[in-house]
Structures are given as structure tokens and as C-alpha cells.
Write an enzyme that holds these catalytic residues in place. Structure first.
Site, short mmCIF file in Angstrom:
data_model
loop_
_atom_site.label_atom_id
_atom_site.label_comp_id
_atom_site.label_asym_id
_atom_site.label_seq_id
_atom_site.Cartn_x
_atom_site.Cartn_y
_atom_site.Cartn_z
N GLN A 139 -0.36 -11.74 -4.56
CA GLN A 139 0.66 -11.34 -5.52
C GLN A 139 1.54 -10.22 -4.97
O GLN A 139 2.05 -9.38 -5.72
CB GLN A 139 0.02 -10.92 -6.85
CG GLN A 139 -0.40 -12.10 -7.72
CD GLN A 139 0.79 -13.00 -8.09
OE1 GLN A 139 1.90 -12.53 -8.29
NE2 GLN A 139 0.54 -14.30 -8.17
N SER A 140 1.75 -10.18 -3.66
CA SER A 140 2.54 -9.11 -3.06
C SER A 140 4.00 -9.12 -3.53
O SER A 140 4.71 -10.13 -3.38
CB SER A 140 2.51 -9.27 -1.53
OG SER A 140 3.49 -8.48 -0.93
N ASN A 141 4.44 -7.99 -4.06
CA ASN A 141 5.85 -7.82 -4.42
C ASN A 141 6.69 -7.67 -3.16
O ASN A 141 7.83 -8.12 -3.09
CB ASN A 141 6.03 -6.57 -5.29
CG ASN A 141 5.22 -6.67 -6.55
OD1 ASN A 141 5.45 -7.55 -7.37
ND2 ASN A 141 4.25 -5.78 -6.72
N ALA A 159 -0.94 -9.20 -0.12
CA ALA A 159 -1.88 -9.87 -1.02
C ALA A 159 -1.17 -11.09 -1.63
O ALA A 159 0.05 -11.19 -1.57
CB ALA A 159 -2.29 -8.90 -2.11
N CYS A 205 6.17 -9.09 -0.27
CA CYS A 205 6.42 -10.40 0.34
C CYS A 205 7.51 -11.15 -0.43
O CYS A 205 8.40 -11.74 0.17
CB CYS A 205 5.13 -11.22 0.37
SG CYS A 205 3.96 -10.61 1.62
#
Ligand SMILES: Cc1ncc(COP(=O)(O)O)c(C=O)c1O
Length: 334
Positions: free
Chosen positions: A84-86, A82, A88
Site C-alpha cells: 500500500q505504498s503511497n 509496501a 510507489c
């Protein structure tokens, strides 16, 4: 018992691993939160302090995933999530640390406000591709081809870092927690945490089998129904056990999942998450995130208030990180 013959050192010696995370992460008491809730003794396992570009659970998974990528002579880590992916953000940080390129395929269109994890992705030097209306997997497959054509060696890190290789990080995390508990002579009835792509839960359950943890391991689902997540985690646990050479079988019911806290769906912060974030911040000085740990803590608080988690129990809340997303939700938090 087959489990008791399993030896951590054997496992450590034959699996490729690089050092990324700051380990062991602290195990702390949350006296003031326990008191405020009038509930069980609460401890918190601080995987928000794993040290990889503001911490989080992906650092443990990436120790094994990056080692695998390096063994395959990869030059580019490609992953997805997403906006706001942590996962990534931590993958981008791990790539930077090992001199690799990172390409992140994020869902949807670029937001007007590039903050939180997205800001950090850019600072960490990752290339961001927006999937728009397309399937993220299709875009990733295109990126893989482009990298090959450019003479680079792509390595796809799975969604959430959740395959057998990544979940191995949480098998070892269970050994780490058990050593901390043993040193303090603590018996824990439950471990509670946010569960989504399943790698954390699968790893912990496999670790519990491998090292003989007797308490319950309870995932609070942030986005999937119980049967769907249970089936997925069950399969992932079986693959993880096979990967580390643990001869063990699992049944879906060994994977406790609460799906009653899904609220408005993935990434939608509601009153329960807001209350949990504020309460933990103001009683313990600890930050939770709006998407994962805020929801998981909201679940724990509800289960305490309803008396499902009893005052005579000792419970570990496993903090899995996610702090940067707080900034992307700032207008809904205050
Ligand atoms: C902060 C945070 N907590 C929990 C999770 C869920 O962990 P898992 O994907 O291993 O189920 C994630 C992963 O996306 C996360 O970023």
C-alpha cells in the site's frame, strides 16, 4: 549567522526541478478539533492536496527526483515499498506524467484484494513486481539489469524518495510554510507529522536552518525506534544541506522523534489510529490515512491530552497524504 545569508532564489536557480505539485498547499485552521480537544490552536498544512494522483508528500520530493532522472536521460523509474505504498503510487503517477516507464517492487505476495494504492498503481500503468520472500533491494537490482538489457535507462528512486535530492522538496516546503505564517502574522511553536523514511523531517529541519524557523519540528515515527530514525534523519539532513549548498552542521538531538506510538508496528491500525481518523473526519471533514497520518494525529492527540502540548501553543499538523490506503483498511475502519 550563516543561515541568514542563504537565499531561496539561489537554491531554486541551480537545482534541477520539474513542476508536479500543486503549490502552495493550503494552510487551514482546525477550530473544531482544537475545541474538541480543549487544546492548542491547531492548523493543518494540506500536503494531501499536492495533486499527484490523490496527493501526498512524495509529490514535492518527486519534483527534484524526476528532474534528476530526466537529466540522466532515464526512461524507467524503479522504486520499492509496501503493497500500500503511497510513494510507489505517486512515483507511478509522476512517471506517467513524464512519459516514463515505472516498475514498482512491492514486498510480499500479491494480496487477494487489489485495492487502495495498489489499484491506482495498475491504473497508472506501472509494472508491479512482487518480492515474495526476497529482499526488495535484490529484486530492484535485477530489474535494473533487465531494463539495461532491454536498451532502456533505469533510474532508481530511493525508498520513500528519501535521499538528498528528494528531501530538497521539503526544504522548500519549509520556506512555503514560513511565508504563509508570516502573511498571517502567526507564531508557531511546533510542526508535527508522520516520519518514516526521513525525507520529510530531514528537509524540514534543513529548511528551518536555512530560513530561520524557530519552532520545534517533531516527527511521530510510524515504524522505527527513536535512536534508529534520529541517526538516519541526521545523516540525511547533513547530505541534504550539502546538496543544496547550505553550510550548516547538525546534531542528532536537533531531530525530535516520538517513538511511543508504534503500536502493533508498521501498517497495523489500532484503536488510537481509528479514533484519530474518525475524530478529524467528523470535526473537520478531513481524511487521514491508517498508516501514517492517522498514527501521527493519534500521537498529537495524546500529547495534547497529557498536557505536553499546552493550550496556549499554536501547532501545525503537516498532513502528508495517504488517503487511498483507507480503502485497503475498510474492514478495520467500520
Ligand atoms: C502518507 C505518508 N505520510 C508520511 C510518510 C513519511 O514520510 P517520510 O518517508 O518522508 O518520512 C509517508 C512515506 O512513506 C507517507 O506515505
Amino acid at each position: 549567522m550563516e543561515e541568514s545569508t542563504f537565499d531561496t532564489r539561489t537554491m531554486l536557480s541551480h537545482l534541477p526541478r520539474v513542476e508536479i505539485a500543486h503549490l502552495p498547499t493550503p494552510l487551514e485552521e482546525m477550530h473544531r478539533l482544537s475545541k474538541t480537544l480543549g487544546g492548542p490552536r491547531l492548523l493543518i498544512k494540506r500536503d494531501d492536496q499536492t495533486g499527484l494522483a490523490t496527493g501526498g508528500n512524495k509529490a514535492r520530493k518527486l519534483e527534484f527526483l524526476v528532474a534528476d532522472a530526466l537529466a540522466q536521460r532515464a526512461t524507467t523509474l524503479i522504486t520499492t515499498g509496501a503493497p500500500q505504498s503511497n510513494h510507489c503510487r505517486q512515483t507511478a503517477a509522476a512517471a506517467a506524467r513524464f512519459g516514463l516507464r515505472a516498475v514498482l517492487v512491492l514486498s510480499g505476495e500479491p494480496p487477494a484484494d487489489q485495492t487502495g494504492n495498489l489499484l491506482l498503481d495498475t491504473l497508472l500503468g506501472a509494472e508491479v513486481r512482487w518480492a515474495g520472500g526476497r529482499e526488495r533491494e535484490a529484486v530492484m537490482a535485477e530489474v535494473v539489469e533487465e531494463e539495461r538489457e532491454a536498451g532502456r535507462v533505469p533510474y532508481v528512486v530511493p525508498y520513500g524518495g528519501s535521499n538528498a535530492v528528494g528531501a530538497t522538496g521539503y526544504v522548500l516546503a519549509m520556506a512555503e510554510l514560513m511565508a504563509q505564517l508570516a502573511r498571517r502574522n502567526l507564531q508557531v511553536q511546533r510542526i508535527v507529522f508522520a516520519s518514516s523514511s526521513g525525507g520529510t523531517q530531514a528537509g524540514l529541519v534543513v529548511g528551518a536552518k536555512a530560513f530561520g524557523f524557530m519552532g520545534r519540528i517533531e516527527g511521530i515515527s510510524v515504524d522505527k525506534s527513536r535512536p534508529v530514525l534520529q541517526e538516519w534523519v541526521h545523516r540525511l539532513a547533513a547530505k541534504t544541506a550539502a546538496y543544496i549548498g547550505l553550510r550548516s552542521t547538525f546534531t542528532p538531538t536537533e531531530f525530535t522523534i516520538h517513538d511511543e506510538y508504534l503500536g502493533g508496528g508498521y501498517g497495523v491500525m489500532g484503536d488510537a489510529e481509528r479514533e484519530a481518523i474518525r475524530l478529524v473526519a467528523q470535526t473537520e471533514g478531513i481524511l487521514l490515512d491508517p498508516v501514517y497520518t492517522g498514527r501521527a494525529m493519534a500521537g498529537l492527540i495524546d500529547l495534547v491530552r497529557r498536557g505536553v502540548y499546552r493550550p496556549d501553543e499554536t501547532i501545525v499538523f503537516w498532513h502528508t497524504g495517504g488517503i487511498p490506503a483507507l480503502f485497503a483498511y475498510r474492514h478495520e475502519l467500520v
